[in-house]
Design a protein around this motif. Structure first.
Motif, PDB file in Angstrom:
ATOM      1  N   PRO A 181      27.268   3.413  16.209  1.00 48.35           N
ATOM      2  CA  PRO A 181      25.883   3.189  15.627  1.00 48.35           C
ATOM      3  C   PRO A 181      25.980   3.928  14.188  1.00 48.35           C
ATOM      4  O   PRO A 181      25.994   5.279  14.062  1.00 48.35           O
ATOM      5  N   ILE A 182      25.512   3.281  13.076  1.00 51.54           N
ATOM      6  CA  ILE A 182      25.539   3.766  11.971  1.00 51.54           C
ATOM      7  C   ILE A 182      24.034   4.838  11.795  1.00 51.54           C
ATOM      8  O   ILE A 182      24.372   5.764  11.040  1.00 51.54           O
ATOM      9  N   GLU A 183      23.119   4.937  12.869  1.00 47.86           N
ATOM     10  CA  GLU A 183      22.177   5.755  13.025  1.00 47.86           C
ATOM     11  C   GLU A 183      22.948   7.343  13.116  1.00 47.86           C
ATOM     12  O   GLU A 183      22.166   8.215  12.925  1.00 47.86           O
ATOM     13  N   ASP A 184      23.886   7.300  13.801  1.00 50.20           N
ATOM     14  CA  ASP A 184      24.666   8.482  14.187  1.00 50.20           C
ATOM     15  C   ASP A 184      25.661   9.007  13.120  1.00 50.20           C
ATOM     16  O   ASP A 184      26.338  10.000  13.066  1.00 50.20           O
ATOM     17  N   VAL A 185      25.754   8.191  12.057  1.00 53.46           N
ATOM     18  CA  VAL A 185      26.624   8.544  10.937  1.00 53.46           C
ATOM     19  C   VAL A 185      25.938   9.208   9.843  1.00 53.46           C
ATOM     20  O   VAL A 185      24.768   9.123   9.446  1.00 53.46           O
ATOM     21  N   LYS A 186      26.707  10.533   9.632  1.00 54.46           N
ATOM     22  CA  LYS A 186      26.063  11.480   8.544  1.00 54.46           C
ATOM     23  C   LYS A 186      26.363  11.153   7.194  1.00 54.46           C
ATOM     24  O   LYS A 186      25.415  11.151   6.288  1.00 54.46           O
ATOM     25  N   GLN A 187      27.610  10.969   7.056  1.00 54.76           N
ATOM     26  CA  GLN A 187      28.266  10.627   5.725  1.00 54.76           C
ATOM     27  C   GLN A 187      29.137   9.580   5.522  1.00 54.76           C
ATOM     28  O   GLN A 187      29.725   9.544   6.677  1.00 54.76           O
ATOM     29  N   ILE A 188      29.302   8.890   4.672  1.00 53.56           N
ATOM     30  CA  ILE A 188      30.542   7.897   4.498  1.00 53.56           C
ATOM     31  C   ILE A 188      31.322   8.325   3.150  1.00 53.56           C
ATOM     32  O   ILE A 188      30.573   8.426   1.995  1.00 53.56           O
ATOM     33  N   PHE A 189      32.566   8.620   3.189  1.00 54.92           N
ATOM     34  CA  PHE A 189      33.184   8.826   1.718  1.00 54.92           C
ATOM     35  C   PHE A 189      34.291   7.574   1.708  1.00 54.92           C
ATOM     36  O   PHE A 189      34.892   7.171   2.625  1.00 54.92           O
ATOM     37  N   HIS A 190      34.414   7.146   0.571  1.00 52.96           N
ATOM     38  CA  HIS A 190      35.565   6.112   0.196  1.00 52.96           C
ATOM     39  C   HIS A 190      36.480   6.936  -0.281  1.00 52.96           C
ATOM     40  O   HIS A 190      36.521   7.904  -1.195  1.00 52.96           O
ATOM     41  N   VAL A 191      37.552   6.735   0.643  1.00 52.38           N
ATOM     42  CA  VAL A 191      39.010   7.483   0.253  1.00 52.38           C
ATOM     43  C   VAL A 191      39.635   6.978  -1.131  1.00 52.38           C
ATOM     44  O   VAL A 191      40.017   5.492  -1.222  1.00 52.38           O
ATOM     45  N   ILE A 192      39.519   7.577  -2.170  1.00 52.73           N
ATOM     46  CA  ILE A 192      40.191   7.167  -3.275  1.00 52.73           C
ATOM     47  C   ILE A 192      41.766   7.664  -3.687  1.00 52.73           C
ATOM     48  O   ILE A 192      42.377   7.094  -4.440  1.00 52.73           O
ATOM     49  N   LYS A 193      42.084   8.894  -2.922  1.00 50.78           N
ATOM     50  CA  LYS A 193      43.516   9.095  -3.228  1.00 50.78           C
ATOM     51  C   LYS A 193      44.064   9.877  -1.735  1.00 50.78           C
ATOM     52  O   LYS A 193      43.019  10.369  -1.172  1.00 50.78           O
ATOM     53  N   ARG A 194      45.191   9.901  -1.566  1.00 52.32           N
ATOM     54  CA  ARG A 194      45.847  10.612  -0.489  1.00 52.32           C
ATOM     55  C   ARG A 194      46.996  10.977  -0.523  1.00 52.32           C
ATOM     56  O   ARG A 194      47.915  10.262  -1.541  1.00 52.32           O
ATOM     57  N   SER A 195      47.685  12.067  -0.172  1.00 50.16           N
ATOM     58  CA  SER A 195      49.022  12.533  -0.466  1.00 50.16           C
ATOM     59  C   SER A 195      49.621  12.947   0.947  1.00 50.16           C
ATOM     60  O   SER A 195      49.020  13.455   1.660  1.00 50.16           O
ATOM     61  N   TYR A 196      51.088  12.883   0.772  1.00 55.35           N
ATOM     62  CA  TYR A 196      51.494  13.429   2.021  1.00 55.35           C
ATOM     63  C   TYR A 196      53.189  13.615   1.712  1.00 55.35           C
ATOM     64  O   TYR A 196      53.419  13.354   0.380  1.00 55.35           O
TER      65      TYR A 196
END
Length: 256
Positions: A241-256
């Motif tokens: 349920p989107i009403e239970d979502v606090k924040q959304i972040f678009h992942v723009i970089k990742r490293s491993y």
């Protein structure tokens, strides 16, 4: 100032920055202003997104005040102190110029023009602590360490770093994310959620009442559910349920 290029050069002059700094801040290619006689809508948008104090009508047509909510006396003055988008300092220890945007994210620009962003790092298992203090900047800095990422330009948004846990987004593809990877995310404003979510290179970080997910968002249903999918076929899609979502972040970089 008969052309838009002339007006851009005026912005550079009044803000007391070099052309090179202008290219870094806006993300435009080096030498762009010396190669073109006119500029397209997408490039204008990049400039206005970077310098929110510039009057769009003035930039495009030359008419009206140069700055929004500012009179002509301010236009003629040294406007460096009136820039609200960022605070500029110099870190002698790191030999870097620091730009702090309005969300408190620090960008370090080094002499070789490398740019790194410093952000708080939120491990997935620490979601409860993060949610408890997500609007308390002092508490966040006390509870979480920082991490830096190399980036292409200075951004205006709110950025956070995350440490991924689990293999739901790992399917051995070039844009998949293994467990333990460090992730840089830019917040997606809540006002944009109603328009749905497009396919992205690295997916989204979804911060909810029950945990932090790294998923692709396949759909937003009419009854307010987001469809979360994984890249690992062993993990099945599910609704949240989107009403239970606090924040959304678009992942723009990742490293491993």
């Amino acid at each position: 100032m008969n052309t838009i290029i002339d007006r851009i050069l005026k912005i550079i002059e009044l803000k007391k920055i070099s052309k090179n700094k202008f290219y870094i801040e806006t993300g435009l290619s080096n030498g762009f202003l010396d190669k073109v006689k006119d500029i397209g809508a997408s490039k204008i948008e990049q400039i206005l997104n970077t310098y929110s104090d510039i009057n769009p009508n003035w930039l495009v047509t030359g008419e009206g005040a140069m700055f929004t909510n500012q009179n002509k006396e301010i236009e003629k003055s040294d406007v460096t102190d009136n820039i609200t988008e960022e605070v500029r300092l110099f870190d002698t220890n790191q030999n870097a110029e620091i730009f702090t945007n309005t969300h408190g994210n620090k960008f370090y620009i080094y002499p070789d023009q490398t740019i790194r962003i410093e952000v708080l790092k939120i491990p997935f298992p620490a979601y409860a602590s993060y949610i408890e203090s997500c609007f308390d900047e002092i508490k966040l800095k006390e509870d979480f360490s920082t991490i830096s990422f190399k980036v292409d330009h200075i951004g205006r948004g709110y950025y956070l770093g995350f440490e991924s846990i689990g293999d739901s987004m790992w399917n051995k593809g070039g844009y998949d994310t293994p467990s333990g990877a460090d992730i840089l995310g830019r917040e997606v404003g809540r006002h944009l959620w109603k328009d749905g979510f497009h396919k992205t290179t690295y997916g989204f970080i979804i911060i909810t009442k029950t945990g932090i997910f790294h998923k692709d968002i396949a759909d937003l249903t009419d009854d307010g559910m987001i469809v979360l999918t994984s890249r690992n076929p062993e993990f099945k899609p599910f609704l949240y349920p989107i009403e239970d979502v606090k924040q959304i972040f678009h992942v723009i970089k990742r490293s491993y």
